[in-house]
Every structure is written in C-alpha cells, then in structure tokens.
Scaffold this active site. Structure first.
Site, PDB file in Angstrom:
ATOM      1  N   LYS A   1       0.921  -1.210  -0.061  1.00 20.62           N
ATOM      2  CA  LYS A   1      -0.018  -0.159   0.209  1.00 20.62           C
ATOM      3  C   LYS A   1       0.918   1.783  -0.037  1.00 20.62           C
ATOM      4  O   LYS A   1       0.431   2.276  -0.258  1.00 20.62           O
ATOM      5  CB  LYS A   1      -0.558   0.034   0.967  1.00 20.62           C
ATOM      6  CG  LYS A   1      -1.904  -1.178   1.069  1.00 20.62           C
ATOM      7  CD  LYS A   1      -2.894  -0.588   2.473  1.00 20.62           C
ATOM      8  CE  LYS A   1      -4.289  -2.168   1.607  1.00 20.62           C
ATOM      9  NZ  LYS A   1      -3.607  -3.233   2.360  1.00 20.62           N
TER      10      LYS A   1
HETATM   11  C1  LIG Z   1      -4.790  -4.343   1.351  1.00 14.91           C
HETATM   12  C2  LIG Z   1      -4.394  -5.566   2.004  1.00 14.91           C
HETATM   13  C3  LIG Z   1      -4.429  -6.571   0.898  1.00 14.91           C
HETATM   14  C4  LIG Z   1      -5.724  -6.000  -0.247  1.00 14.91           C
HETATM   15  O1  LIG Z   1      -5.478  -5.720  -1.047  1.00 14.91           O
HETATM   16  P1  LIG Z   1      -6.966  -5.061  -1.820  1.00 14.91           P
HETATM   17  O2  LIG Z   1      -6.486  -4.434  -2.621  1.00 14.91           O
HETATM   18  O3  LIG Z   1      -7.770  -4.554  -1.029  1.00 14.91           O
HETATM   19  O4  LIG Z   1      -7.115  -6.286  -2.055  1.00 14.91           O
HETATM   20  C5  LIG Z   1      -3.815  -7.522   0.825  1.00 14.91           C
HETATM   21  N1  LIG Z   1      -2.883  -7.776   1.426  1.00 14.91           N
HETATM   22  C6  LIG Z   1      -2.032  -6.874   2.247  1.00 14.91           C
HETATM   23  C7  LIG Z   1      -1.115  -7.689   3.342  1.00 14.91           C
HETATM   24  C8  LIG Z   1      -2.919  -5.403   2.610  1.00 14.91           C
HETATM   25  O5  LIG Z   1      -2.405  -4.565   3.508  1.00 14.91           O
END
Ligand SMILES: *Cc1c(COP(=O)(O)O)cnc(C)c1O
Length: 433
Positions: free
Chosen positions: A107
């Site tokens: 993210k």
């Molecule tokens: C947010 C997150 C996800 C999920 O991602 P999305 O885009 O919401 O599907 C998967 N793995 C980790 C470690 C995350 O932080």
C-alpha cells in the site's frame, strides 16, 4: 482523462477533482471514460525502459493535464524509490515482493503516489484538506506515512481495536503531528461505515474539506498498475505469460492488474486469492453477489465482507459474467491452510511468506495443479515481520526485526478510543481544528 461515477448520476470529473473528492457526489466510484491502450512493442521491449519511464508512460494518460509532466515525473520517481524484485520461490512459482517500502506493505505505492498528488493539488489552497480513512491493517500505516508532514493535509485514521497486528498498530499511532489515529471498538466494516457516513454528512462537509485515501481513490488505485509491469519486465519466459495470484480484500490491487492487462500487459490468468471472506469466490461460482459480515482471520488486511472495488472489476467487463470468468478465478483459503502453506514453503523452499502472500500461494498452487504447463507469481503484499505474531509460532523461529520496526516498537502509543458510532466521529471531526 475524464472520470464518470459508477452510479451514473454525477458530473464527470478530471483527475484532480476525482482525487480530491475520492467518491463522486452521487457516492459512486470514479471510473476512467476510456482505457488507454499501450503499443505492443512497449511490452515486448519493456527491458529497455527504466522503471520510472514505465510508470510514467502508464499513468500519464490517466492524469492528463492535471499535473505538469515534470511534476508527475518527480511524483512517480518518489513513489517507487525502493526495489520491487520478482524472486523465484519454487519450480513454477515466483514472488513479486512489494514490501520494501517504508511501511513494509504494497500500500506504500498507492499511498505515496496519492499523497504527493494531493500535496501538489492543495499547494495554494487556504482550506485544509482532511483525509479520512478506515483501515483493516495496512492502509493506515501507508497513508499515515505517505501524508506525514504534508502541508495543508490533516489525516484521520479509523482502525478496529485489537484487530490489527502490533506492528501495524504502531505504524498508525506513533507518528503524531498531522496524523490522528482513532481506535474503534468494532470491526473494519464498522470503521468503513463510519467513514462512508462522514462523506455523506452535509454539516460535516460544509465545515470540512473531506477526502478519502481508501483504495477507491483513483490516485491510489491507478498507480498499483506499475508493479505488474515491473514484474513483466523481470519475467524470463515472455512466450509464456504468468498466472498472477493476488491476495484480495477490497479488490483494488487486482483491479489495477486487470486494468493494466486491458491496456496490453500480457497475463495468462488472474486469481483473486481470498481468505474465509469469500464473497467473490462465491460470486464466481453462483453469479450471485451477496455481501457478508467480515470474519476475522490471520490475513487481516483481507477481512472484508463487501469489497469496495469489485464494482470496478464488473465495469471493466461491462458486467458480462462470462467474459469476467475467462480472465479471473477466485479461491478461498482457510487459516489452517494458510499456516500450513507458510510452514511448507519455509521448510521446502526456504522462503518466508506472510499470511497474505501465503493465501495467494495456496491459491496459485491449487490452480497450477490443474494447469501444469503454466507458471505464475504471487503478489507478496507485506513483509512477514509485520505479522510476526502469526508467523513465528508457525515456523517455530524468531524473525529478525528490520531497523524501521525496532525504532517504532518502543515509541509511545497515541490514539483516541471511540465507539463505532458515527455521531462520535462527527463530534470529533468538528472539534478537531
Ligand atoms: C490491503 C492488503 C491486501 C488487500 O488488498 P486490496 O487491494 O484491498 O484487495 C492484501 N494484503 C495486504 C498485506 C494488504 O495490506
């Protein structure tokens, strides 16, 4: 580029407006009016381009003239200034490591891009922007870190008390300054609901300039395409494109991958890897979309009962179920199976997965059993150390903490405890300034 609302009753917006608003006024998600196609040769000769050039080429048509070329180049370069390697794990499975950024999760990429775009847009504003965000784990840290000390921006983060890992929590509650952490005594869905209500509250929006930093924001969603291209650049066998398994919660990440694919990126197949929260796996089986209450799992960033980006995936396929099924499969992995995968891959391949990556690995392994001629990669979305509480007992070993984690673990926690009640949030926001 213009963006329309998926609820189809709001005016179109350019990239700047869509970024600042987050959601369209009719509460719909913004969606690009057209999907830019890249030349075939760009993908064939990807090795000739620097990562910054690749990222710029992909994102520029989406930004249009909302940000001048030199500024956008700077934003792109700052967004991806850490390595994103594709590592071999087993004979036919690779791992795209997205966790080398400041908060050790993928993210960082979306959050860093968005915070810098917003920083550019509010440069000459007199009204402060408040970024309001609900997190199931990793969003909060990435957003907090991305916006920390950005002038003209205040950040308010809601997270479910006791449902994020200790490292995740520390990343939210130790920055201070323009970053405010609200610890909600409820679930992630409660947090998300409170945030949604805030965006539709008239009084609140008159007083404050609210925007969202959740993965629905186009400035977080779109740059997630970058690393699918970087993976392709590193993919050895260009005659046999990869099957890509994406650990999915709100489905922003995988939706960006599919978008890149529609722009021309070669991909054999996508797998949306889910934990016990399996609205989408069920949908692909039954064609019925039935949101559920989120259940708590060890891959907590995917504990989502009603994935907010899934409508975008449907839109990418013009709501044609048969077309969607050709490109996308989905699988659900239990906590038990996730732990087993972490242990097996560690012992057999000497590679340590985090719980989210393990869900993706398990789903990809299952798929490749049915398709033995294919190869693929998982998106390793977080560093295993972020989930050491889960991972260490499974492998029966301690994981060394990176320096960045050691330094925050000793810092003072600074959060406000709140019931899952919108009125409480409203009072807080109105009194904050
Ligand atoms: C947010 C997150 C996800 C999920 O991602 P999305 O885009 O919401 O599907 C998967 N793995 C980790 C470690 C995350 O932080």
């Amino acid at each position: 580029m213009k963006y329309y609302s998926l609820n189809k009753t709001a005016p179109v917006a350019d990239f700047k407006e869509a970024t600042i608003r987050g959601l369209a006024p009719d509460k719909g998600l913004y969606f690009p009016e057209s999907i830019p196609k890249q030349d075939k040769i760009f993908f064939e000769e990807m090795n000739k381009y620097a990562d910054e050039e690749i990222a710029f080429k992909i994102i520029q048509p989406y930004v249009g003239d909302a940000i001048p070329e030199n500024e956008l180049k700077r934003i792109v370069a700052e967004t991806i200034n850490f390595e994103i390697p594709l590592k071999k794990v087993s004979e036919n499975i690779y791992s795209l490591e997205l966790f080398h950024g400041p908060t050790l999760a993928f993210k960082d990429i979306g959050a860093r891009f968005m915070s810098r775009c917003l920083g550019y847009f509010v440069k000459n504003n007199d009204k402060k922007i408040t970024v309001l965000v609900a997190t199931s784990g990793d969003t909060g840290g990435a957003v907090a870190n991305g916006f920390f000390n950005v002038d003209g921006v205040d950040v308010v983060i809601l997270y479910p008390s006791g449902k994020v890992s200790s490292v995740q929590e520390k990343q939210l509650v130790t920055l201070g300054n323009n970053v405010h952490a609200l610890e909600i005594s409820g679930t992630f869905d409660d947090c998300q609901q409170m945030v949604k209500q805030a965006f539709s509250d008239k009084a609140l929006n008159e007083k404050l300039f609210l925007t969202s930093a959740n993965s629905i924001n186009v400035a977080r969603w779109l740059p997630q395409q970058f690393y699918y291209l970087f993976a392709w650049k590193q993919w050895n066998d260009k005659s046999n494109p990869p099957v890509i398994s994406v650990p999915s919660g709100n489905f922003g990440n995988i939706c960006a991958g599919i978008l890149a694919h529609i722009s021309g990126l070669p991909v054999k197949h996508f797998i949306a890897a889910c934990n016990a929260n399996k609205v989408v796996p069920d949908f692909l089986q039954t064609e019925k979309y039935q949101p559920q209450k989120a259940v708590t799992t060890i891959s907590n960033a995917m504990d989502v009962g009603n994935p907010s980006n899934f409508v975008r995936i449907l839109e990418l396929f013009n709501n044609e179920f048969a077309d969607l099924k050709k490109v996308l499969s989905s699988d659900s992995t239990s906590d038990e199976e996730t732990r087993k995968t972490i242990k097996e891959v560690f012992e057999k391949e000497n590679y340590l997965l985090d719980p989210h990556g393990a869900v993706a690995y398990s789903a990809l392994e299952n798929y490749l059993k049915q398709h033995p001629e294919e190869k693929g990669y998982i998106l390793e979305t977080a560093h295993p150390v972020k989930f050491y509480d889960v991972v260490e007992p499974v492998i029966d070993q301690k994981i060394a903490l990176p320096e960045s984690v050691i330094s925050i673990m000793s810092k003072q926690k600074n959060s406000t405890i709140m019931e899952p009640d919108f009125q409480k949030l409203k009072e807080y926001l109105l009194e904050k300034d």
